[in-house]
Design a protein around this motif. Structure first.
Motif, PDB file in Angstrom:
ATOM      1  N   UNK A  14      -5.402 -40.402  17.996  1.00 32.51           N
ATOM      2  CA  UNK A  14      -6.097 -41.590  18.487  1.00 32.51           C
ATOM      3  C   UNK A  14      -5.303 -42.780  17.988  1.00 32.51           C
ATOM      4  N   UNK A  15      -4.929 -43.650  18.867  1.00 30.15           N
ATOM      5  CA  UNK A  15      -4.123 -44.792  18.446  1.00 30.15           C
ATOM      6  C   UNK A  15      -4.680 -46.086  19.026  1.00 30.15           C
ATOM      7  N   UNK A  16      -4.284 -47.172  18.445  1.00 27.07           N
ATOM      8  CA  UNK A  16      -4.554 -48.474  19.054  1.00 27.07           C
ATOM      9  C   UNK A  16      -5.879 -49.091  18.622  1.00 27.07           C
ATOM     10  N   UNK A  17      -6.890 -48.277  18.339  1.00 25.38           N
ATOM     11  CA  UNK A  17      -8.182 -48.850  17.976  1.00 25.38           C
ATOM     12  C   UNK A  17      -8.260 -48.960  16.466  1.00 25.38           C
ATOM     13  N   UNK A  18      -8.327 -50.146  15.956  1.00 22.63           N
ATOM     14  CA  UNK A  18      -8.362 -50.303  14.513  1.00 22.63           C
ATOM     15  C   UNK A  18      -9.563 -51.116  14.040  1.00 22.63           C
ATOM     16  N   UNK A  19     -10.341 -51.634  14.964  1.00 21.86           N
ATOM     17  CA  UNK A  19     -11.430 -52.516  14.544  1.00 21.86           C
ATOM     18  C   UNK A  19     -12.759 -51.774  14.571  1.00 21.86           C
ATOM     19  N   UNK A  20     -13.835 -52.551  14.670  1.00 20.08           N
ATOM     20  CA  UNK A  20     -15.164 -51.985  14.863  1.00 20.08           C
ATOM     21  C   UNK A  20     -15.639 -51.155  13.672  1.00 20.08           C
TER      22      UNK A  20
END
Lengths: 669, 669
Positions: A14-20
């Motif tokens: 899983x890449x790219x999502x670092x927030x939330x």
């Protein structure tokens, strides 16, 4: 060279999502398709619940998708065991619900919040209402959206107990109560000679001991609404949610509901239900017995739900079960009953309860006098009820509060304690169950353990904890007297912790005599200098005096609350504050106060002799906060062996439901 | 008007004495006549102990008495049940011991310390050595002095178990391990999906759960020597004391001794004994198995006691029992073996062990290769052994330590972990017990949970805790493999707590990006903003990613140790320090350092990105300190049901002794 810390045995690409993380798009929904009840949910056979589906289309931010247009053609199918995945409408024999649409915004992280850059999300949604799964086994629910995307929830309907073990259930909650607090309460209230206690807490002497994990669906620290939902429904939920899965819509009352243990007891057995709390009676822990809302602060609606059910609050949304007016409602929070802006519909809600057949009482005298055959509403103060220390040790503090529950502007000086409320509640419930011999269910909450720990008022919190222990002790004695002890499952637990612990003793005389903050800290004795409890000896005696004496409240309470040598305790999580380690003899602590910008600073009038402690919390937090640790469970009576060991909070619901055989399909609905 | 707080139901008319809390004249002796073992002591039938008597005559201070001349004509009598009180010499058939005399000083309180006004006490004393009570029942010991004065001790010899349930005992101690730490370790090492853990700690899955109270004889906060004494002897003791009742004399080795579980196992059953620790092997928790001294810091003598018994350290004082060289001794602390100022008598103590038939190993390679038939001494580093995180995640940190156990100045890079040591110890003990089928007794300690919590290095502490859990898991599997699981009582507990808890999450990226200390605090998310564990997902993944992945150490450990979103935790008791909530990748934390005056100030090189937290401890404390809370007990195997519920630390000794039937008089001495 690849660092060993990142050398994964299994690569999850899983890449790219670092927030939330600090903020979430929607808790329990990492994907763009949201399905509640979510993956990993367990159900009691026949327990009612709603399904909520949402498809998200962020129009900006790290997850921007499909030009901000959510898929409206999403579908849901349900699979039982290895059978086919049937459309939800067919599976549940219900009509296709209407499509709903809305938009919401959130911040992806603290940087986005600082730069005021929200992410906006368009939503397409549906809700299926009042469903139930009766056959034990495994299920899969599959939400399909955006062509090939899928969100899957694995559900289990647990095999229900068929034999009812317990006639009655008495469920005590010490709000925010950790083992460290129980240990501290034992230290100040029970005499130890050479390391050997001469008496013990009632909790220490219960037959079965367990630990429960309090983390929630989408955060590892819980609030009291969230955790009570888990205890009463067997489902993990979100902060502030009462018996619903929080959705992303604005409406607090359209979220997916879950049936509670109290509603189940009412519906399946038809027996009397009691709720007792020292808090505002609309507060989260009692509210979670009977109310359904995404927002625990909707006090008027919560009170209305007690009397008229969740369906009464939002008429267009059905809900097939309710508490139908609990037989006993004892607590504070008169402002939600006196006609005015914080009562349901602005009406006199004492009258609404009376119209439904309730006796209403306003003080301890009335409580003791009221008959046991009718339902009873007892509201004993505005706001939260008086603390045990103020009622028993410093009664002058009950004056000038203008908190009479009648709203006449006088002081509520004749308030019962948790013990008086609980014992009376047993009598009312016992009388009201007699005709059909249904047994009864009661929740009794020592609410201000939590409220006083929040304001770092350790003494008042421990006073509340000792009152809870005294209430358990008195309840066991009373149940024995009326011949119901052998029939009653008694469970004592907490809903979460506070990171409190005692770490030494403090010489308050020396502390007060120093002017320098660092010198004040020298008043704290650690290890061998912690010494012995100053609370279990007569004033003027040495702590190591081995005579056993009792204070004005008898055994099981401190002999004195204000010895020279006190315990020194603290929190890992705290606002800026001052520590002097002496009891606040007037009112509960207010450790920090907001300045003109809203940033909480040390309260100049709190513990003026103390030394300054810089806080560890954001400046918007004026109080201590909840903590992670597992909390203890103590249980006696039929079915109590199931409470041994370590388990999840949601298991408490199933253990109680099994003791009452509430999941058995042999019972009428 | 009499305040209600001081209205006593029973008046204990002690007046005039207000001091002696922070400092004590002699712990466990509030009167001028001191008697050890003190009131409320319980004994195992046949357990050896000494009696120490002291009569005090303060020459100044609040208790000044008899012109400073102590009564030398004091007497002791012992009463069994309702029988006559016989003179101690007659009761025990021993000679009257010699009179001893000395003088000591102490401060009555902090004011006296500030003004340098000590109180001086003259003492007359005696000691009766190597006694035992074999008949179960109640006893009274009465010390009479100064004419009519009396100090009375009520003693109980507990009814011993006659049937041996457990062949082997494997006793794990997580030093300083509280439930809050176990919960935090679960959070970072085990994956949760929507609030449901997909795997659990081994401790979570043990068959029996209990709580034990860790307070000591004369202070409510304990150290590790004191608490280990309670666990191993069934007697409450004082801070720093190893298996003795601390007296007021200067000599650390003349205090009243108590026989330990290891000595009893050796003497009664003759089976092999193992001690395993990640600390210096002379440190308190292992030392308390076999050593007797008032001062836990006497490392050379402690090592000598392991090999030659307590009587070897002070030749004039007899002691009739010893560990007689434990069969397995694994840990750190090579400086007490390499010939030099900190080895026994300055000699090469590796050679002393070899001369007694030990194989000696210095690294994990040697450990794995050594045969199982002879006794083994394994010393793997100078000082405490390397931490799990440094060995497994940041191995470069093992370089440039010059801590080789051989003393050759190289780095001890090939150190075993607790798991390797414990599994090898099982094999040695199992082999050595075979001839007589005696079974074995082992204590295995995860020492650096405590050591790393002291320096607020939460990550390293949790790494040690996870290694302990992994060791328990592997030990159960290994015992099953060799067919001994059903024969082995496994007990896991702690010796005390630290007031640690997790209270939220921290966005370390945001925290590091802020320059203002109060803004840094805003990086902490509480309640719903605590979010989910960042430690159980692959680097770059969202915490709410529901894929289960494993890091380099496999399941049961974090996937990554340094995520952006960490947990935020803290202590109620701490020195001045800085919090940044990111792991220290180089070496363990050093939160505070003393300035020129010895006052501990924040360490400029610790967590430089963090925000300042003003301490709550006296400036002479550079670390966090122990706390009060009860600690958990987990137990499996024969006799483990006895570990359910809530009890005193000393009861652990009796529960283990009963499982082994050590108190039975049917066994040879």
């Amino acid at each position: 060279m690849l660092s060993r810390a990142t050398a994964l045995l299994v690569c999850a690409c899983v890449v790219g999502q670092v927030s939330a993380q600090t903020f979430k798009r929607l808790g329990g929904c990492p994907k763009l398709g949201c399905l509640f009840p979510p993956d990993q949910t367990d159900f009691l056979a026949g327990q009612f619940f709603d399904i909520r589906l949402e498809v998200h289309a962020p129009i900006n931010g790290s997850e921007v998708f499909n030009g901000g247009v959510p898929d409206e053609k999403f579908t849901l199918c349900i699979q039982s065991g290895k059978g086919p995945c049937q459309s939800a409408t067919k599976f549940f024999s219900v009509k296709e619900p209407a499509l709903e649409k809305w938009t919401f915004s959130y911040y992806e992280d603290l940087f986005a919040q600082d730069s005021k850059t929200p992410t906006t999300v368009n939503v397409a949604a549906k809700a299926y209402r009042g469903l139930a799964l009766t056959k034990p086994g495994k299920y899969q629910a599959k939400l399909k959206y955006y062509g090939g995307r899928e969100t899957v929830a694995n559900w289990v309907v647990r095999e229900p107990a068929t034999r009812r073990k317990a006639k009655n259930v008495l469920f005590f909650i010490g709000d925010g109560m950790t083992q460290a607090m129980i240990t501290a309460a034992r230290l100040i209230a029970h005499k130890s000679i050479n390391g050997h206690y001469q008496s013990l807490m009632q909790m220490d002497q219960m037959d079965n001991l367990g630990h429960q994990m309090t983390h929630s669906l989408d955060s590892f620290i819980t609030d009291s609404a969230n955790s009570a939902t888990s205890l009463y429904t067997g489902k993990k939920a979100s902060v502030s949610a009462l018996n619903v899965y929080a959705d992303s819509s604005v409406n607090s009352f359209d979220d997916a509901k879950i049936e509670t243990i109290a509603e189940l007891f009412r519906r399946r057995i038809g027996g009397p239900v009691g709720m007792v709390s020292t808090a505002v009676i609309a507060d989260a822990t009692p509210a979670a017995l009977c109310a359904h809302t995404r927002d625990r602060n909707q006090f008027p609606q919560i009170i209305q739900e007690y009397l008229l059910g969740a369906a009464s609050v939002n008429g267009t949304i059905p809900w097939p079960t309710s508490c139908d007016g609990p037989d006993v409602v004892f607590g504070g929070g008169a402002e939600n009953f006196i006609a005015g802006p914080t009562s349901p519909g602005g009406t006199d809600y004492y009258k609404a309860f009376q119209a439904k057949g309730y006796n209403v009482v306003y003080n301890n005298t009335g409580l003791q006098a009221v008959k046991n055959d009718k339902k009873v509403l007892g509201i004993f103060s505005k706001s939260n009820m008086a603390k045990w220390i103020d009622r028993k040790i410093y009664p002058a503090n009950l004056r000038n509060q203008k908190n009479s529950p009648t709203g006449d502007g006088t002081d509520a000086v004749d308030q019962p304690g948790l013990k008086e409320m609980t014992l009376k509640a047993i009598d009312v419930l016992q009388t009201r169950q007699k005709k059909k011999n249904t047994g009864w269910f009661m929740m009794s909450e020592a609410a201000s353990i939590d409220k006083m720990m929040h304001v770092l008022d350790y003494d008042r919190a421990l006073g509340e904890l000792l009152e809870l222990d005294d209430t358990i002790r008195a309840s066991i004695a009373h149940l024995k007297k009326i011949g119901e002890y052998e029939n009653t499952l008694i469970v004592v637990t907490a809903d979460h912790g506070h990171g409190f612990d005692v770490f030494g003793g403090a010489d308050t005389k020396y502390l007060a005599a120093q002017t320098d903050s660092r010198k004040k800290r020298n008043a704290i004795g650690v290890y061998e200098s912690s010494g012995l409890s100053g609370y279990t000896v007569a004033p003027g005696s040495l702590p190591n005096n081995d005579t056993i004496v009792f204070g004005s409240e008898g055994p099981n309470f401190p002999v004195q609350w204000n010895p020279r040598y006190t315990y020194a305790a603290g929190f890992g999580a705290n606002p800026d504050h001052r520590e002097g380690y002496a009891i606040n003899t007037t009112n509960p602590r207010l450790p920090a106060k907001p300045d003109a910008t809203g940033d909480n600073q040390v309260n100049p009038s709190d513990q003026p002799d103390g030394f300054f402690v810089e806080g560890t919390l954001p400046g918007d937090q004026p109080q201590g906060v909840h903590s992670l640790q597992d909390v203890s469970v103590f249980a006696n009576g039929p079915g109590s062996e199931a409470f041994r060991g370590v388990y999840n909070s949601v298991d408490i619901f199933f253990k109680i439901a099994d003791a009452l055989a509430l999941g058995s399909n042999s019972r009428h609905h």
